[in-house]
Each structure stands twice: as C-alpha cells, then as structure tokens.
Design a protein around this motif. Structure first.
Motif, PDB file in Angstrom:
ATOM      1  N   SER A 143     -13.373   9.972  -5.013  1.00 59.60           N
ATOM      2  CA  SER A 143     -13.074  11.385  -4.757  1.00 59.60           C
ATOM      3  C   SER A 143     -13.214  12.179  -6.057  1.00 59.60           C
ATOM      4  O   SER A 143     -12.657  11.779  -7.087  1.00 59.60           O
ATOM      5  CB  SER A 143     -11.659  11.539  -4.205  1.00 59.60           C
ATOM      6  OG  SER A 143     -11.335  12.900  -4.063  1.00 59.60           O
ATOM      7  N   GLN A 178     -21.426   4.735  -7.447  1.00 64.10           N
ATOM      8  CA  GLN A 178     -21.149   4.905  -6.027  1.00 64.10           C
ATOM      9  C   GLN A 178     -21.659   6.237  -5.510  1.00 64.10           C
ATOM     10  O   GLN A 178     -21.999   6.368  -4.330  1.00 64.10           O
ATOM     11  CB  GLN A 178     -19.632   4.798  -5.770  1.00 64.10           C
ATOM     12  CG  GLN A 178     -19.061   3.434  -6.122  1.00 64.10           C
ATOM     13  CD  GLN A 178     -19.698   2.314  -5.339  1.00 64.10           C
ATOM     14  OE1 GLN A 178     -19.802   2.351  -4.134  1.00 64.10           O
ATOM     15  NE2 GLN A 178     -20.169   1.290  -6.068  1.00 64.10           N
ATOM     16  N   MET A 213      -7.234   0.307  -4.416  1.00 63.07           N
ATOM     17  CA  MET A 213      -6.893   1.716  -4.254  1.00 63.07           C
ATOM     18  C   MET A 213      -7.493   2.555  -5.378  1.00 63.07           C
ATOM     19  O   MET A 213      -7.902   3.704  -5.168  1.00 63.07           O
ATOM     20  CB  MET A 213      -5.372   1.888  -4.206  1.00 63.07           C
ATOM     21  CG  MET A 213      -4.929   3.216  -3.624  1.00 63.07           C
ATOM     22  SD  MET A 213      -3.195   3.217  -3.104  1.00 63.07           S
ATOM     23  CE  MET A 213      -3.232   2.042  -1.760  1.00 63.07           C
ATOM     24  N   ASP A 240       0.830  -1.206   0.000  1.00 65.70           N
ATOM     25  CA  ASP A 240       0.000   0.000   0.000  1.00 65.70           C
ATOM     26  C   ASP A 240       0.867   1.259   0.000  1.00 65.70           C
ATOM     27  O   ASP A 240       0.581   2.226  -0.721  1.00 65.70           O
ATOM     28  CB  ASP A 240      -0.931   0.003   1.213  1.00 65.70           C
ATOM     29  CG  ASP A 240      -2.046  -1.025   1.099  1.00 65.70           C
ATOM     30  OD1 ASP A 240      -2.274  -1.519  -0.027  1.00 65.70           O
ATOM     31  OD2 ASP A 240      -2.667  -1.349   2.124  1.00 65.70           O
ATOM     32  N   LYS A 250     -10.350   1.988  -6.851  1.00 68.07           N
ATOM     33  CA  LYS A 250     -11.759   2.177  -6.492  1.00 68.07           C
ATOM     34  C   LYS A 250     -11.908   3.281  -5.451  1.00 68.07           C
ATOM     35  O   LYS A 250     -12.814   4.127  -5.528  1.00 68.07           O
ATOM     36  CB  LYS A 250     -12.341   0.871  -5.948  1.00 68.07           C
ATOM     37  CG  LYS A 250     -12.523  -0.219  -6.982  1.00 68.07           C
ATOM     38  CD  LYS A 250     -13.083  -1.471  -6.313  1.00 68.07           C
ATOM     39  CE  LYS A 250     -13.287  -2.592  -7.308  1.00 68.07           C
ATOM     40  NZ  LYS A 250     -13.813  -3.822  -6.669  1.00 68.07           N
ATOM     41  N   GLN A 251     -11.014   3.270  -4.473  1.00 67.97           N
ATOM     42  CA  GLN A 251     -11.069   4.271  -3.414  1.00 67.97           C
ATOM     43  C   GLN A 251     -10.834   5.672  -3.972  1.00 67.97           C
ATOM     44  O   GLN A 251     -11.538   6.623  -3.616  1.00 67.97           O
ATOM     45  CB  GLN A 251     -10.024   3.941  -2.356  1.00 67.97           C
ATOM     46  CG  GLN A 251     -10.035   4.868  -1.155  1.00 67.97           C
ATOM     47  CD  GLN A 251      -8.973   4.484  -0.138  1.00 67.97           C
ATOM     48  OE1 GLN A 251      -8.302   3.450  -0.272  1.00 67.97           O
ATOM     49  NE2 GLN A 251      -8.805   5.298   0.877  1.00 67.97           N
TER      50      GLN A 251
END
Length: 300
Positions: A260, A299, A253, A200, A255-256
């Motif tokens: 934003s 989302q 990551m 990560d 997707k995360q």
C-alpha cells in the motif's frame, strides 16, 4: 494444618498420617487412596505428587476427559505447593494411588537436573492424562517397582534407584501425553487456527507498541489453558513456538502493508513493533533477500 479451608501437608510423613499409610521412607511414599477420608477441603502438597485415578465420578469430566480420550484411568501431576481438589465433594479420588516424593529425594540424582522438563507438572487438572488399559498396566508396573524399592532398607543406592524408577514413569507419561495429543488432533488444530487469528488481531492492534511481543500467558488465558499445556500443544502440532509463529505472521503482514502506498518502511516498522526502521530492514532483508523498498518496487 488447615489454612483458609486448605489442608497444607508439609511432609511425606504427614501425608501418610492423613491418608492412613505406613511411612517406609521419609521422602517417598505410594498411598492407596481407597483408605483416604479427606472430604470437601482442598489440599496442598509441599512435595511432588502424582495421582493415578482409577475411579472418577461423572466420566472424569472434572479432569477434562472427552469422548475422544481413553477412559481406563487418569493421571494428574502436581508441583510442590500446588493446591488440588478433585471435586466439590471429594478432596482426592475415592479409588487410585498417590505417589508422593519430596524434592530432597532427588538431591545428587540426574532427575534433579531435568525434572522441570516434564512440563505436565505445570498443567491444570483439566489437562490430565487419560490412559488406556495397556498404559494403565505400564504405569501400575512402574509404581510396583517403586513400592518394592521402598521396602528395602535405606542405603546409599536408595535415592538413585527410586529416582530412576520415577524418571522411567515420567518418560512413559511423556509418551502417553504425546499419544493423547495425536488423538486430540482435530480439536488441537482448531486451537491452532484460533491462535493464528488471535496473533493477527494482536499484530493489527496497538498492543505491539503498548505491550511489546505477545506472551504465551495471554493466549493461554484466552483459550482457558495452562501456559505449559498451550506451549506444548502448539509445539507438538506445528513444530514452532509462539514467538516463531509471531515472527512469521508479522513478516507476512509487513509484506502486505508495503504493497500500500500509504505505508512507508518507517510506518510499517513502528506499527509492527520493530525497535527501529534499520532493524526492520535488516530482518526483512535477511528473510526475503531484499530491502523493504526494493520489495515494494518489485511488487508494483
């Protein structure tokens, strides 16, 4: 001969001479280490060498033995040209056995084609195999069969029979290493957690753009493991390679980041080291079933 304080032993015959053993076959030998008088210097064998260590000082901590390991005997596996030193005062163990065999012995045998699959030859000394009493008896039995064959006159069957006995020994050692991974499960799971955290951090940094995909050597060095042991541990504990873990965590990551508003598909693609936004979209859709933009909209 000695080079830079390292004793370079080029042939099995030289090895027998140095360690006080008879040469029954010019390409293979089993040597009783109680007779050895090598002290202090490191040694380099220009052939395969397998050490069965029956007595090791200080609880064999120099070979990585821990409280959760068996303690009856220890095995170390050396590739041709590898430098070895048991401890500061001893080149080789005071009690045990050395199986030495030259790569040429394996010529025209099945073992020649897959000996590299026995990855423990690439392990460090500190990643040695620690045996139970029963496992030691099994290894000793394999060595006895090899020694018995060495006493036969050399004929067209000799190299085949010797290689099969050696291969059987290596197969048992593969089984015993898997058992050792099981016994080290708690410790290994901690290592896997560290790997995921390090992955990560690697993905979040600029390393992907600068250095490309993470390599096993980078993580192994950070964890003070050999690359071969690191790869085997990760595959045994998780069933996945480092690259597979990387792809999973990079997609998570992605997707995360897509949640934003400041991260477009192009920015995510660049930040996460994809070769193009088109390739990123293709991979993303293949895994999730939808495009990055559709995922963001769904989302939100």
């Amino acid at each position: 001969m000695k080079e830079n304080d390292t004793l370079d032993i080029r042939t099995v015959y030289e090895c027998n001479q140095c360690l006080g053993s008879k040469t029954l076959h010019p390409q293979a030998s089993i040597i009783n280490l109680e007779k050895n008088s090598l002290k202090g210097n490191a040694v380099k064998f220009e052939f395969y060498a397998i050490l069965l260590i029956e007595e090791c000082p200080n609880g064999c901590c120099c070979c990585g033995r821990k409280y959760y390991d068996y303690s009856n005997a220890t095995m170390v596996f050396l590739n041709p040209g590898e430098i070895f030193r048991m401890s500061k005062n001893n080149t080789l163990p005071d009690k045990g056995w050395l199986l030495a065999f030259h790569p040429d012995l394996l010529f025209r045998t099945s073992l020649k084609n897959h000996i590299k699959n026995y990855t423990f030859f690439e392990y460090q000394k500190e990643e040695a195999l620690h045996l139970s009493r029963r496992e030691t008896a099994t290894v000793t039995c394999c060595l006895e069969h090899i020694e018995e064959e060495l006493h036969y006159p050399i004929d067209t069957h000799t190299s085949t029979i010797l290689s099969r006995h050696i291969e059987l020994l290596l197969d048992y050692c593969s089984r015993f290493y898997e058992r050792q991974f099981i016994m080290r499960e708690n410790k290994n799971k901690e290592i896997v957690k560290k790997v995921k955290k390090m992955l990560d951090e690697y993905i979040r940094s600029t390393r992907l753009q600068m250095e490309g995909y993470p390599k096993p050597e980078y993580f192994a060095e950070k964890l003070k493991l050999s690359t071969a042991y690191f790869n085997d541990l990760l595959r045994f504990e998780t069933g996945k390679t480092l690259d597979e873990h990387f792809q999973i965590r990079r997609m998570a990551m992605a997707k995360q980041m897509l949640l934003s508003p400041e991260y477009t598909a192009t920015i995510v693609s660049n930040r996460l080291g994809f070769k193009s936004v088109q390739y990123f979209s293709l991979i993303f859709k293949r895994i999730t079933g939808i495009t990055p933009n559709d995922y963001r909209n769904s989302q939100n």
